[in-house]
Design a protein around this motif. Structure first.
Motif, mmCIF file in Angstrom:
data_model
loop_
_atom_site.group_PDB
_atom_site.id
_atom_site.type_symbol
_atom_site.label_atom_id
_atom_site.label_comp_id
_atom_site.label_asym_id
_atom_site.label_seq_id
_atom_site.Cartn_x
_atom_site.Cartn_y
_atom_site.Cartn_z
ATOM 1 N N MET A 297 1.053 -0.900 -0.228
ATOM 2 C CA MET A 297 -0.156 -0.139 -0.101
ATOM 3 C C MET A 297 0.960 1.316 -0.087
ATOM 4 S SD MET A 297 -2.623 1.167 2.594
ATOM 5 C CE MET A 297 -4.876 1.443 1.720
ATOM 6 N N ASP A 298 0.287 1.744 -1.061
ATOM 7 C CA ASP A 298 1.386 3.426 -0.773
ATOM 8 C C ASP A 298 0.312 4.417 -0.304
ATOM 9 O OD1 ASP A 298 -0.299 4.048 -2.703
ATOM 10 O OD2 ASP A 298 1.285 4.025 -4.645
ATOM 11 N N GLU A 299 1.702 5.715 -0.236
ATOM 12 C CA GLU A 299 1.035 6.057 0.108
ATOM 13 C C GLU A 299 -0.707 7.306 -0.339
ATOM 14 O OE1 GLU A 299 3.674 10.080 0.086
ATOM 15 O OE2 GLU A 299 5.388 8.922 1.741
ATOM 16 N N ASP A 300 -0.277 7.144 -2.218
ATOM 17 C CA ASP A 300 -1.653 7.758 -1.702
ATOM 18 C C ASP A 300 -2.340 6.642 -1.987
ATOM 19 O OD1 ASP A 300 -0.641 9.635 -3.316
ATOM 20 O OD2 ASP A 300 -0.090 8.379 -5.729
ATOM 21 N N GLU A 301 -3.118 5.619 -1.916
ATOM 22 C CA GLU A 301 -3.730 4.389 -1.493
ATOM 23 C C GLU A 301 -4.093 4.701 -0.227
ATOM 24 O OE1 GLU A 301 -1.964 0.851 -2.488
ATOM 25 O OE2 GLU A 301 -3.091 0.749 -4.371
ATOM 26 N N MET A 302 -2.776 4.862 1.068
ATOM 27 C CA MET A 302 -3.333 5.248 2.158
ATOM 28 C C MET A 302 -4.143 6.425 2.203
ATOM 29 S SD MET A 302 0.052 5.327 5.608
ATOM 30 C CE MET A 302 0.017 3.394 4.811
ATOM 31 N N ARG B 83 -6.504 8.171 0.272
ATOM 32 C CA ARG B 83 -7.689 7.399 -0.334
ATOM 33 C C ARG B 83 -8.490 6.588 0.613
ATOM 34 N NH1 ARG B 83 -6.164 4.873 -4.071
ATOM 35 N NH2 ARG B 83 -4.705 6.211 -5.573
ATOM 36 N N ALA B 84 -7.266 5.668 1.687
ATOM 37 C CA ALA B 84 -8.420 5.195 2.592
ATOM 38 C C ALA B 84 -8.702 5.969 3.728
ATOM 39 C CB ALA B 84 -7.333 4.129 2.857
ATOM 40 N N VAL B 85 -7.752 6.687 4.151
ATOM 41 C CA VAL B 85 -7.843 7.575 5.421
ATOM 42 C C VAL B 85 -8.625 8.709 4.829
ATOM 43 C CG1 VAL B 85 -7.000 9.376 6.876
ATOM 44 C CG2 VAL B 85 -5.973 7.410 6.765
ATOM 45 N N ALA B 86 -8.575 9.650 3.487
ATOM 46 C CA ALA B 86 -10.046 9.877 3.267
ATOM 47 C C ALA B 86 -11.840 9.478 3.364
ATOM 48 C CB ALA B 86 -9.731 10.985 2.313
ATOM 49 N N GLN C 147 -16.921 8.805 5.626
ATOM 50 C CA GLN C 147 -17.827 7.575 6.429
ATOM 51 C C GLN C 147 -18.198 8.835 7.762
ATOM 52 O OE1 GLN C 147 -16.967 3.689 5.950
ATOM 53 N NE2 GLN C 147 -18.482 3.322 7.207
ATOM 54 N N TYR C 148 -17.385 8.576 8.558
ATOM 55 C CA TYR C 148 -17.488 8.808 10.153
ATOM 56 C C TYR C 148 -17.882 9.983 9.833
ATOM 57 C CZ TYR C 148 -16.310 10.706 14.927
ATOM 58 O OH TYR C 148 -16.089 11.390 15.387
#
Length: 55
Positions: free
Chosen positions: A1-6, A8-11, A16-17
């Motif tokens: 998992m690279d920084e961009d994927e990470m 995107r997952a956090v965003a 959702q939160y």
């Protein structure tokens, strides 16, 4: 998992939160509104009963 994927997952998780928080706030406002309406009805019945208008 690279920084961009990470990122995107956090965003996506944050989005959702926030959605869940908004939905929870809406449910709280609806519950408070229903409680207020019920309390108003009970209050009106008590006032009408005290004046003998209910029967």
């Amino acid at each position: 998992m690279d920084e961009d994927e990470m990122a995107r997952a956090v965003a996506q998780g944050l989005h959702q939160y926030r959605e869940e928080r908004r939905a929870e706030e809406r449910r709280l406002y609806i519950r408070q509104g229903l409680f207020a309406i019920g309390a108003l009805l009970v209050f009106c019945l008590i006032v009408l009963g005290s004046f003998g208008k209910l029967g």
